[in-house]
Scaffold this motif. Structure first.
Motif, PDB file in Angstrom:
ATOM      1  N   ALA A 215      49.890  33.824  45.943  1.00 51.28           N
ATOM      2  CA  ALA A 215      50.018  34.105  44.512  1.00 51.28           C
ATOM      3  C   ALA A 215      48.658  33.814  43.901  1.00 51.28           C
ATOM      4  O   ALA A 215      48.197  32.666  43.901  1.00 51.28           O
ATOM      5  N   ALA A 216      47.979  34.854  43.443  1.00 54.14           N
ATOM      6  CA  ALA A 216      46.631  34.694  42.909  1.00 54.14           C
ATOM      7  C   ALA A 216      46.419  35.637  41.738  1.00 54.14           C
ATOM      8  O   ALA A 216      47.066  36.683  41.637  1.00 54.14           O
ATOM      9  N   LEU A 217      45.516  35.257  40.880  1.00 53.50           N
ATOM     10  CA  LEU A 217      45.206  36.063  39.706  1.00 53.50           C
ATOM     11  C   LEU A 217      44.120  37.067  40.078  1.00 53.50           C
ATOM     12  O   LEU A 217      42.928  36.789  40.000  1.00 53.50           O
ATOM     13  N   THR A 218      44.545  38.236  40.523  1.00 56.41           N
ATOM     14  CA  THR A 218      43.608  39.292  40.873  1.00 56.41           C
ATOM     15  C   THR A 218      43.029  39.911  39.602  1.00 56.41           C
ATOM     16  O   THR A 218      43.527  39.697  38.495  1.00 56.41           O
ATOM     17  N   SER A 219      41.997  40.725  39.763  1.00 59.79           N
ATOM     18  CA  SER A 219      41.387  41.373  38.599  1.00 59.79           C
ATOM     19  C   SER A 219      42.380  42.298  37.900  1.00 59.79           C
ATOM     20  O   SER A 219      42.410  42.396  36.671  1.00 59.79           O
ATOM     21  N   ALA A 220      43.237  42.961  38.698  1.00 58.00           N
ATOM     22  CA  ALA A 220      44.251  43.834  38.117  1.00 58.00           C
ATOM     23  C   ALA A 220      45.259  43.031  37.306  1.00 58.00           C
ATOM     24  O   ALA A 220      45.677  43.439  36.208  1.00 58.00           O
ATOM     25  N   ALA A 221      45.655  41.869  37.846  1.00 60.58           N
ATOM     26  CA  ALA A 221      46.595  41.011  37.122  1.00 60.58           C
ATOM     27  C   ALA A 221      45.965  40.463  35.849  1.00 60.58           C
ATOM     28  O   ALA A 221      46.627  40.369  34.804  1.00 60.58           O
ATOM     29  N   GLU A 222      44.689  40.105  35.920  1.00 56.43           N
ATOM     30  CA  GLU A 222      43.994  39.616  34.732  1.00 56.43           C
ATOM     31  C   GLU A 222      43.987  40.662  33.629  1.00 56.43           C
ATOM     32  O   GLU A 222      44.208  40.344  32.446  1.00 56.43           O
ATOM     33  N   ALA A 223      43.740  41.908  33.996  1.00 53.70           N
ATOM     34  CA  ALA A 223      43.725  42.985  33.004  1.00 53.70           C
ATOM     35  C   ALA A 223      45.105  43.159  32.380  1.00 53.70           C
ATOM     36  O   ALA A 223      45.224  43.369  31.155  1.00 53.70           O
ATOM     37  N   PHE A 224      46.141  43.053  33.196  1.00 52.45           N
ATOM     38  CA  PHE A 224      47.504  43.186  32.681  1.00 52.45           C
ATOM     39  C   PHE A 224      47.835  42.049  31.722  1.00 52.45           C
ATOM     40  O   PHE A 224      48.355  42.268  30.620  1.00 52.45           O
ATOM     41  N   PHE A 225      47.536  40.821  32.126  1.00 47.93           N
ATOM     42  CA  PHE A 225      47.872  39.670  31.300  1.00 47.93           C
ATOM     43  C   PHE A 225      47.035  39.611  30.023  1.00 47.93           C
ATOM     44  O   PHE A 225      47.472  39.043  29.013  1.00 47.93           O
ATOM     45  N   ALA A 226      45.833  40.172  30.073  1.00 49.89           N
ATOM     46  CA  ALA A 226      45.008  40.203  28.869  1.00 49.89           C
ATOM     47  C   ALA A 226      45.696  40.988  27.752  1.00 49.89           C
ATOM     48  O   ALA A 226      45.537  40.692  26.565  1.00 49.89           O
ATOM     49  N   SER A 227      46.465  41.985  28.148  1.00 48.85           N
ATOM     50  CA  SER A 227      47.204  42.797  27.178  1.00 48.85           C
ATOM     51  C   SER A 227      48.599  42.245  26.901  1.00 48.85           C
ATOM     52  O   SER A 227      49.280  42.714  25.984  1.00 48.85           O
TER      53      SER A 227
ATOM     54  N   ALA B 189      39.343  44.973  52.094  1.00 43.07           N
ATOM     55  CA  ALA B 189      38.401  43.950  51.629  1.00 43.07           C
ATOM     56  C   ALA B 189      37.408  44.476  50.603  1.00 43.07           C
ATOM     57  O   ALA B 189      36.400  43.841  50.328  1.00 43.07           O
ATOM     58  N   GLY B 190      37.708  45.652  50.024  1.00 41.34           N
ATOM     59  CA  GLY B 190      36.807  46.186  49.006  1.00 41.34           C
ATOM     60  C   GLY B 190      37.003  45.567  47.643  1.00 41.34           C
ATOM     61  O   GLY B 190      36.271  45.877  46.698  1.00 41.34           O
ATOM     62  N   GLY B 191      37.961  44.677  47.502  1.00 41.57           N
ATOM     63  CA  GLY B 191      38.220  44.013  46.230  1.00 41.57           C
ATOM     64  C   GLY B 191      39.423  43.113  46.340  1.00 41.57           C
ATOM     65  O   GLY B 191      40.033  42.987  47.405  1.00 41.57           O
ATOM     66  N   GLY B 192      39.790  42.471  45.235  1.00 42.86           N
ATOM     67  CA  GLY B 192      40.998  41.667  45.172  1.00 42.86           C
ATOM     68  C   GLY B 192      41.077  40.570  46.207  1.00 42.86           C
ATOM     69  O   GLY B 192      40.082  39.926  46.539  1.00 42.86           O
ATOM     70  N   LEU B 193      42.275  40.359  46.731  1.00 41.26           N
ATOM     71  CA  LEU B 193      42.489  39.299  47.714  1.00 41.26           C
ATOM     72  C   LEU B 193      41.656  39.508  48.969  1.00 41.26           C
ATOM     73  O   LEU B 193      41.138  38.551  49.542  1.00 41.26           O
ATOM     74  N   GLY B 194      41.520  40.767  49.396  1.00 39.90           N
ATOM     75  CA  GLY B 194      40.737  41.043  50.593  1.00 39.90           C
ATOM     76  C   GLY B 194      39.296  40.600  50.443  1.00 39.90           C
ATOM     77  O   GLY B 194      38.714  40.032  51.375  1.00 39.90           O
ATOM     78  N   ARG B 195      38.726  40.860  49.279  1.00 38.05           N
ATOM     79  CA  ARG B 195      37.349  40.410  49.025  1.00 38.05           C
ATOM     80  C   ARG B 195      37.274  38.889  49.021  1.00 38.05           C
ATOM     81  O   ARG B 195      36.356  38.297  49.607  1.00 38.05           O
ATOM     82  N   GLY B 196      38.240  38.255  48.382  1.00 34.00           N
ATOM     83  CA  GLY B 196      38.246  36.796  48.358  1.00 34.00           C
ATOM     84  C   GLY B 196      38.344  36.201  49.743  1.00 34.00           C
ATOM     85  O   GLY B 196      37.668  35.220  50.074  1.00 34.00           O
TER      86      GLY B 196
END
Length: 261
Positions: free
Chosen positions: A195-207, A20-27
């Motif tokens: 299926a969710a847009l995590t911060s890691a996925a956002e960074a990948f898709f930004a590129s 729960a330190g980030g991503g889906l766990g935090r959500g």
């Protein structure tokens, strides 16, 4: 405050969320707290767990952040003990922790034993440890819920990701087995495939904007889910009083992405 935030269906409940330190766990942690639960944040790194706890407290909720290694049973047992000591019980267990390499494509022949074992240790053995550590506490609750994070990859397979597919297939089996084993104690056990847009996925898709558009086009609802608003609130709903007769289910929380499974 949103309308959802006002319907505090988990008031007085205590939840433990791993990863729960980030991503889906935090959500998920934020959504549980929004519905009134007191949340124990179990994170591999204490600093990220504290960040999640601070967000919960800023919204008026109660949270306890702990540094937890789900690959070690004693570490998870200590987290459950802390929940009992701090909040007086445990009603909800969410095992979300996933090895960092789980989402990276890798052919089977590229795996060595250590690669495989590392992922199993967090994702699958971690689920085992959480179940072992939490059972007695959950049995003491009058509305106990256990939720595991699964994936459609565990059903339809995942090219270039055999370990993740195998692990999530095992999580499906564990969920159904525990639903049968724990049902007589009033504990529901379910899994969600998100299926969710995590911060890691956002960074990948930004590129890779073209890949983002291709992926987005696969969602019947026309959008990729949000960690908290979509996935987190689905978990919170599954843990609520209206879902006490639902157990042994693998629920797709994915905007219709995997309608074929």
């Amino acid at each position: 405050m949103t309308q959802s935030a006002q319907i505090r269906t988990l008031e007085g409940r205590v939840a433990l969320v791993t990863g729960a330190g980030g991503g889906l766990g935090r959500g998920i942690a934020l959504a549980l707290a929004e519905m009134g639960a007191k949340v124990v944040i179990a994170a591999r790194r204490g600093v990220t767990g504290e960040e999640t706890a601070a967000l919960i407290r800023a919204e008026g909720g109660e949270a306890l952040a702990l540094e937890v290694d789900v690959t070690v049973l004693a570490s998870v047992q200590a987290a459950v003990g802390a929940a009992l000591e701090r909040f007086g019980g445990l009603d909800i267990l969410v095992h979300n922790a996933t090895h960092g390499a789980s989402g990276h494509p890798k052919q089977l022949e590229a795996f060595d034993d250590q690669d495989w074992d590392d992922q199993v240790a967090v994702d699958l053995a971690g689920a085992h440890h959480c179940a072992l550590a939490a059972f007695e506490a959950l049995r003491g609750s009058d509305a106990a819920r256990a939720v595991f994070l699964c994936s459609a990859f565990g059903l339809h397979g995942a090219a270039l990701n055999p370990a993740y597919a195998a692990i999530k297939g095992a999580i499906r089996g564990l969920t159904k087995a525990l639903a049968r084993e724990w049902g007589p104690f009033g504990i529901t056990v379910n899994a969600i495939s998100p299926a969710a847009l995590t911060s890691a996925a956002e960074a990948f898709f930004a590129s890779n904007p073209a890949l983002y558009q291709d992926y987005l086009g696969k969602f019947p609802l026309g959008r990729i889910g949000h960690e908290r608003d979509d996935v987190g609130r689905a978990v919170a709903g599954l843990c609520g009083p209206g879902m006490g007769y639902v157990t042994g289910q693998i629920i797709q929380v994915d905007g219709g992405l995997y309608t074929a499974v």
